[in-house]
Write a protein that holds these residues in place. Structure first.
Motif, PDB file in Angstrom:
ATOM      1  N   PRO A  10      17.134  48.790  33.433  1.00 29.82           N
ATOM      2  CA  PRO A  10      16.493  50.030  33.860  1.00 29.82           C
ATOM      3  C   PRO A  10      17.537  51.157  33.766  1.00 29.82           C
ATOM      4  N   ALA A  11      17.241  52.132  32.944  1.00 31.64           N
ATOM      5  CA  ALA A  11      18.226  53.208  32.741  1.00 31.64           C
ATOM      6  C   ALA A  11      17.520  54.558  32.695  1.00 31.64           C
ATOM      7  N   ALA A  12      16.482  54.676  33.511  1.00 37.76           N
ATOM      8  CA  ALA A  12      15.711  55.922  33.487  1.00 37.76           C
ATOM      9  C   ALA A  12      15.932  56.766  34.734  1.00 37.76           C
ATOM     10  N   GLY A  13      16.869  56.335  35.559  1.00 37.29           N
ATOM     11  CA  GLY A  13      17.156  57.088  36.791  1.00 37.29           C
ATOM     12  C   GLY A  13      17.779  58.438  36.454  1.00 37.29           C
ATOM     13  N   LEU A  14      17.776  59.319  37.422  1.00 40.15           N
ATOM     14  CA  LEU A  14      18.249  60.685  37.161  1.00 40.15           C
ATOM     15  C   LEU A  14      19.752  60.842  37.344  1.00 40.15           C
ATOM     16  N   GLY A  15      20.387  59.888  37.991  1.00 46.02           N
ATOM     17  CA  GLY A  15      21.842  59.949  38.163  1.00 46.02           C
ATOM     18  C   GLY A  15      22.300  61.157  38.951  1.00 46.02           C
ATOM     19  N   THR A  16      21.568  61.476  40.026  1.00 42.78           N
ATOM     20  CA  THR A  16      21.891  62.707  40.776  1.00 42.78           C
ATOM     21  C   THR A  16      23.260  62.647  41.445  1.00 42.78           C
ATOM     22  N   ARG A  17      23.743  61.430  41.735  1.00 45.93           N
ATOM     23  CA  ARG A  17      25.050  61.333  42.400  1.00 45.93           C
ATOM     24  C   ARG A  17      26.173  61.789  41.486  1.00 45.93           C
ATOM     25  N   PHE A  18      25.874  61.872  40.204  1.00 42.98           N
ATOM     26  CA  PHE A  18      26.950  62.199  39.264  1.00 42.98           C
ATOM     27  C   PHE A  18      26.756  63.559  38.597  1.00 42.98           C
ATOM     28  N   LEU A  19      25.930  64.395  39.204  1.00 44.81           N
ATOM     29  CA  LEU A  19      25.764  65.743  38.650  1.00 44.81           C
ATOM     30  C   LEU A  19      27.050  66.545  38.842  1.00 44.81           C
ATOM     31  N   LYS A  27      24.036  58.736  32.749  1.00 43.55           N
ATOM     32  CA  LYS A  27      25.235  58.195  33.413  1.00 43.55           C
ATOM     33  C   LYS A  27      25.664  56.877  32.781  1.00 43.55           C
ATOM     34  N   GLU A  28      24.696  56.183  32.174  1.00 43.57           N
ATOM     35  CA  GLU A  28      25.019  54.905  31.523  1.00 43.57           C
ATOM     36  C   GLU A  28      25.969  55.083  30.350  1.00 43.57           C
ATOM     37  N   MET A  29      26.077  56.330  29.844  1.00 44.14           N
ATOM     38  CA  MET A  29      26.955  56.582  28.697  1.00 44.14           C
ATOM     39  C   MET A  29      28.329  57.114  29.111  1.00 44.14           C
ATOM     40  N   ARG A 103       9.799  53.724  27.388  1.00 41.92           N
ATOM     41  CA  ARG A 103      10.074  54.914  28.203  1.00 41.92           C
ATOM     42  C   ARG A 103       9.353  54.850  29.538  1.00 41.92           C
ATOM     43  N   GLN A 104      10.074  55.157  30.579  1.00 41.15           N
ATOM     44  CA  GLN A 104       9.452  55.370  31.885  1.00 41.15           C
ATOM     45  C   GLN A 104       9.237  56.878  31.964  1.00 41.15           C
ATOM     46  N   LYS A 105       7.982  57.286  31.955  1.00 48.71           N
ATOM     47  CA  LYS A 105       7.733  58.730  31.793  1.00 48.71           C
ATOM     48  C   LYS A 105       8.183  59.549  32.983  1.00 48.71           C
ATOM     49  N   LEU A 108       9.868  56.936  38.788  1.00 47.09           N
ATOM     50  CA  LEU A 108       9.095  56.562  39.978  1.00 47.09           C
ATOM     51  C   LEU A 108       9.685  55.358  40.701  1.00 47.09           C
ATOM     52  N   GLY A 109      10.954  55.093  40.432  1.00 43.22           N
ATOM     53  CA  GLY A 109      11.632  54.033  41.162  1.00 43.22           C
ATOM     54  C   GLY A 109      11.998  52.839  40.299  1.00 43.22           C
ATOM     55  N   LEU A 110      12.926  52.048  40.834  1.00 44.40           N
ATOM     56  CA  LEU A 110      13.398  50.865  40.114  1.00 44.40           C
ATOM     57  C   LEU A 110      12.267  49.862  39.884  1.00 44.40           C
ATOM     58  N   HIS A 112       9.128  50.466  39.549  1.00 41.05           N
ATOM     59  CA  HIS A 112       8.277  51.010  38.490  1.00 41.05           C
ATOM     60  C   HIS A 112       8.946  50.842  37.125  1.00 41.05           C
ATOM     61  N   ALA A 113      10.259  51.030  37.084  1.00 41.36           N
ATOM     62  CA  ALA A 113      10.990  50.865  35.813  1.00 41.36           C
ATOM     63  C   ALA A 113      10.857  49.422  35.314  1.00 41.36           C
ATOM     64  N   VAL A 114      10.986  48.467  36.225  1.00 36.28           N
ATOM     65  CA  VAL A 114      10.858  47.050  35.836  1.00 36.28           C
ATOM     66  C   VAL A 114       9.430  46.775  35.342  1.00 36.28           C
ATOM     67  N   LEU A 129      19.491  43.883  34.845  1.00 33.40           N
ATOM     68  CA  LEU A 129      20.868  44.311  35.130  1.00 33.40           C
ATOM     69  C   LEU A 129      20.891  45.809  35.373  1.00 33.40           C
ATOM     70  N   LEU A 130      21.436  46.211  36.512  1.00 33.78           N
ATOM     71  CA  LEU A 130      21.642  47.635  36.768  1.00 33.78           C
ATOM     72  C   LEU A 130      23.039  47.961  36.257  1.00 33.78           C
ATOM     73  N   ALA A 131      23.077  48.721  35.183  1.00 31.50           N
ATOM     74  CA  ALA A 131      24.340  48.902  34.470  1.00 31.50           C
ATOM     75  C   ALA A 131      25.424  49.571  35.317  1.00 31.50           C
ATOM     76  N   ASP A 132      25.014  50.360  36.315  1.00 30.13           N
ATOM     77  CA  ASP A 132      26.006  51.015  37.205  1.00 30.13           C
ATOM     78  C   ASP A 132      26.933  50.020  37.871  1.00 30.13           C
ATOM     79  N   ASP A 133      26.387  48.860  38.183  1.00 32.45           N
ATOM     80  CA  ASP A 133      27.199  47.825  38.805  1.00 32.45           C
ATOM     81  C   ASP A 133      27.967  47.115  37.700  1.00 32.45           C
TER      82      ASP A 133
HETATM   83  P1  UTP Z   1      19.822  54.441  41.348  1.00 30.40           P
HETATM   84  O1  UTP Z   1      19.460  54.150  42.742  1.00 30.40           O
HETATM   85  O2  UTP Z   1      21.251  54.312  40.969  1.00 30.40           O
HETATM   86  O3  UTP Z   1      19.241  55.896  41.015  1.00 30.40           O
HETATM   87  O4  UTP Z   1      18.937  53.513  40.422  1.00 30.40           O
HETATM   88  P2  UTP Z   1      19.635  56.880  39.875  1.00 30.40           P
HETATM   89  O5  UTP Z   1      18.543  57.884  39.798  1.00 30.40           O
HETATM   90  O6  UTP Z   1      19.962  56.214  38.589  1.00 30.40           O
HETATM   91  O7  UTP Z   1      20.991  57.558  40.381  1.00 30.40           O
HETATM   92  P3  UTP Z   1      21.271  58.516  41.622  1.00 30.40           P
HETATM   93  O8  UTP Z   1      21.174  57.653  42.838  1.00 30.40           O
HETATM   94  O9  UTP Z   1      20.248  59.619  41.569  1.00 30.40           O
HETATM   95  O10 UTP Z   1      22.654  59.011  41.356  1.00 30.40           O
HETATM   96  C1  UTP Z   1      19.230  52.160  40.214  1.00 30.40           C
HETATM   97  C2  UTP Z   1      18.894  51.790  38.788  1.00 30.40           C
HETATM   98  O11 UTP Z   1      17.506  51.936  38.548  1.00 30.40           O
HETATM   99  C3  UTP Z   1      17.262  52.788  37.454  1.00 30.40           C
HETATM  100  C4  UTP Z   1      18.521  53.630  37.310  1.00 30.40           C
HETATM  101  O12 UTP Z   1      18.665  54.080  35.989  1.00 30.40           O
HETATM  102  C5  UTP Z   1      19.599  52.656  37.753  1.00 30.40           C
HETATM  103  O13 UTP Z   1      19.983  51.794  36.701  1.00 30.40           O
HETATM  104  N1  UTP Z   1      16.046  53.576  37.744  1.00 30.40           N
HETATM  105  C6  UTP Z   1      15.887  54.166  38.950  1.00 30.40           C
HETATM  106  C7  UTP Z   1      15.084  53.709  36.778  1.00 30.40           C
HETATM  107  O14 UTP Z   1      15.209  53.192  35.647  1.00 30.40           O
HETATM  108  N2  UTP Z   1      13.970  54.441  37.058  1.00 30.40           N
HETATM  109  C8  UTP Z   1      13.771  55.026  38.256  1.00 30.40           C
HETATM  110  O15 UTP Z   1      12.716  55.661  38.460  1.00 30.40           O
HETATM  111  C9  UTP Z   1      14.763  54.882  39.237  1.00 30.40           C
END
Ligand code: UTP
Length: 291
Positions: A10-19, A27-29, A103-105, A108-110, A112-114, A129-133
């Motif tokens: 799952p790599a569709a998160g917004l990565g707000t912690r790393f803005l 952030k995966e890159m 694509r997760q449009k 909407l959460g982990l 939902h991504a799965v 695998l959550l690549a951040d870890d």
């Molecule tokens: P995180 O909790 O790390 O959220 O998601 P995030 O949005 O990536 O980062 P922050 O917290 O805003 O900085 C855990 C994993 O789930 C994926 C993220 O890409 C990450 O690998 N994820 C999360 C999705 O694929 N879709 C989502 O809607 C939410």
């Protein structure tokens, strides 16, 4: 006997912690020394025998697709300049795997991504695998977990012992020891981000899972939880009512690279381990006048 061949990232998160670094780049890159974070995870999945990689991406994530694709122009230039070593490194990445993207449009959460990966996964157990870890381990963590899956033939989640109030940042399991070496537990329940006094154990869920396809049915049954997101933990709780689940305390050192400090620590530790950078890095760190 079920086998696990597919790994979902799952790599569709917004990565707000790393803005703001993640405003226009996933952030995966972000590179850990010289490799994007997600490549460490992909290499781990391959080492564990998963040769089908499924990436759940979203808007602004095309750099991930480009990274695992051929780069004709770059390869041609490296070839012309006779830079064989670099050419090998670049080619190895695209030759490494077959990747399918979905694509997760909306983020909407982990959970939902799965669920978004359902069609690509099909009716077979799969790894998440959550690549951040990023986990530095002698034996890749997913491979450690595969051994448990092969024996138990049910979902296996990776956990880590977390002492004190830091436990409140994780999903925490309620479990009973299932082996004498303190690494294997049968899971009975789990709580998302509990206060220390409410935590059922000191075993925190981290970003590696092997799941049975039943989880997809369960994901369609749950409601959005905290933050309007479909939580994987909520689905796993429901899955526990239908199937057995084990938790495995992995061997290795995890870095939360989605967090700025975690990322910096990982960068230093990975650099120190490198043949080409370890020496000068150590020398540099020793020379810092810290108080
Ligand atoms: P995180 O909790 O790390 O959220 O998601 P995030 O949005 O990536 O980062 P922050 O917290 O805003 O900085 C855990 C994993 O789930 C994926 C993220 O890409 C990450 O690998 N994820 C999360 C999705 O694929 N879709 C989502 O809607 C939410």
């Amino acid at each position: 006997m079920m086998k696990v061949c597919k790994a979902v990232f799952p790599a569709a998160g917004l990565g707000t912690r790393f803005l703001p670094a993640t405003k226009a780049q996933p952030k995966e890159m972000l590179p850990l020394v010289d490799k994007p974070i997600i490549q460490y995870g992909v290499e781990e999945a391959l080492a564990a025998g998963c040769n089908q990689i499924i990436m759940v991406t979203g808007r602004g994530k095309t750099a991930i697709e480009d990274h695992f694709d051929h780069s004709f122009e770059l390869e041609r230039i490296l070839e012309e300049k006779g830079k064989k070593d670099l050419l090998k490194v670049v080619r190895q990445i695209s030759d490494m795997i077959h990747v399918a993207y979905v694509r997760q449009k909306e983020a909407l959460g982990l959970g939902h991504a799965v669920l978004t990966a359902r069609e690509l996964v099909g009716d077979a157990p799969f790894a998440v695998l959550l690549a951040d870890d990023v986990i530095d381990a002698e034996e890749p963590v997913l491979k450690q977990m595969m051994r448990v899956f092969e024996e138990k033939q049910c979902s296996v989640i990776a956990t880590q012992i977390v002492e004190g109030p830091a436990i409140s940042a994780y999903g925490v399991i309620d479990a009973k020891a299932a082996s004498s070496n303190g690494r294997l537990y049968q899971v009975y329940n789990m709580v998302e981000k509990p206060a220390l006094k409410d935590a059922p154990s000191n075993l925190a869920i981290i970003g590696r899972y092997i799941l049975t396809p039943t989880v997809f049915d369960v994901l369609t049954q749950i409601q959005a939880g905290a933050g309007g997101e479909l939580q994987l933990t909520d689905a796993l709780k429901l899955l526990l009512k239908q199937e057995k689940m084990y938790a495995y305390v992995y061997e290795g050192k995890r870095h939360d690279t989605g967090d700025k400090l975690g990322f910096l620590k990982a960068t230093i530790e990975f650099a120190l381990k490198r043949d080409d950078l370890g020496g000068p890095m150590r020398e540099y760190l020793r020379g810092l006048k810290l108080n």
